[in-house]
Design a protein around this motif. Structure first.
Motif, short mmCIF file in Angstrom:
data_model
loop_
_atom_site.label_atom_id
_atom_site.label_comp_id
_atom_site.label_asym_id
_atom_site.label_seq_id
_atom_site.Cartn_x
_atom_site.Cartn_y
_atom_site.Cartn_z
N UNK A 7 0.84 -1.20 0.00
CA UNK A 7 0.00 0.00 0.00
C UNK A 7 0.87 1.25 0.00
N UNK A 8 1.91 1.23 0.81
CA UNK A 8 2.82 2.37 0.87
C UNK A 8 3.51 2.59 -0.48
N UNK A 9 3.92 1.53 -1.12
CA UNK A 9 4.57 1.65 -2.43
C UNK A 9 3.60 2.22 -3.46
N UNK A 10 2.34 1.78 -3.45
CA UNK A 10 1.35 2.31 -4.39
C UNK A 10 1.11 3.80 -4.15
N UNK A 11 0.99 4.17 -2.89
CA UNK A 11 0.76 5.57 -2.56
C UNK A 11 1.94 6.44 -2.97
N UNK A 12 3.15 5.96 -2.73
CA UNK A 12 4.34 6.72 -3.14
C UNK A 12 4.41 6.86 -4.65
N UNK A 13 3.99 5.81 -5.38
CA UNK A 13 3.95 5.91 -6.84
C UNK A 13 2.92 6.94 -7.29
N UNK A 14 1.76 6.96 -6.63
CA UNK A 14 0.73 7.95 -6.96
C UNK A 14 1.23 9.36 -6.66
N UNK A 15 1.94 9.53 -5.56
CA UNK A 15 2.50 10.84 -5.22
C UNK A 15 3.50 11.27 -6.29
N UNK A 16 4.32 10.35 -6.75
CA UNK A 16 5.29 10.68 -7.80
C UNK A 16 4.59 11.13 -9.08
N UNK A 17 3.47 10.48 -9.43
CA UNK A 17 2.72 10.88 -10.62
C UNK A 17 2.16 12.30 -10.46
N UNK A 18 1.60 12.57 -9.29
CA UNK A 18 1.06 13.91 -9.03
C UNK A 18 2.18 14.94 -9.07
N UNK A 19 3.32 14.61 -8.48
CA UNK A 19 4.46 15.52 -8.51
C UNK A 19 4.89 15.83 -9.95
#
Length: 69
Positions: A7-19
């Protein structure tokens, strides 16, 4: 622990996309889009912090269980 880690990895990937979207030059010209992305990033960051807490707690529980053996 693995579920929390994923879950943490998915969220960090989503944050990277938003960034990446936030850093795009087109986003700088669209204030409404930039604001929405900033709100989304803040929500994802809060979720990531919670997921990290669950991951750390799960890891500690596994460590404690191993020490009890």
């Amino acid at each position: 622990a693995r579920e929390a880690e994923q879950a943490l990895a998915r969220l960090n990937a989503d944050i990277a996309k938003v960034d990446a979207e936030l850093s795009a030059s087109a986003t700088h010209r669209d204030g409404a889009k930039a604001a929405e992305l900033a709100r989304r990033r803040a929500a994802l960051a809060a979720q990531a912090a919670q997921a990290e807490e669950r991951w750390l707690a799960a890891g500690q529980a596994l460590e404690d269980a191993g020490a009890a053996v």
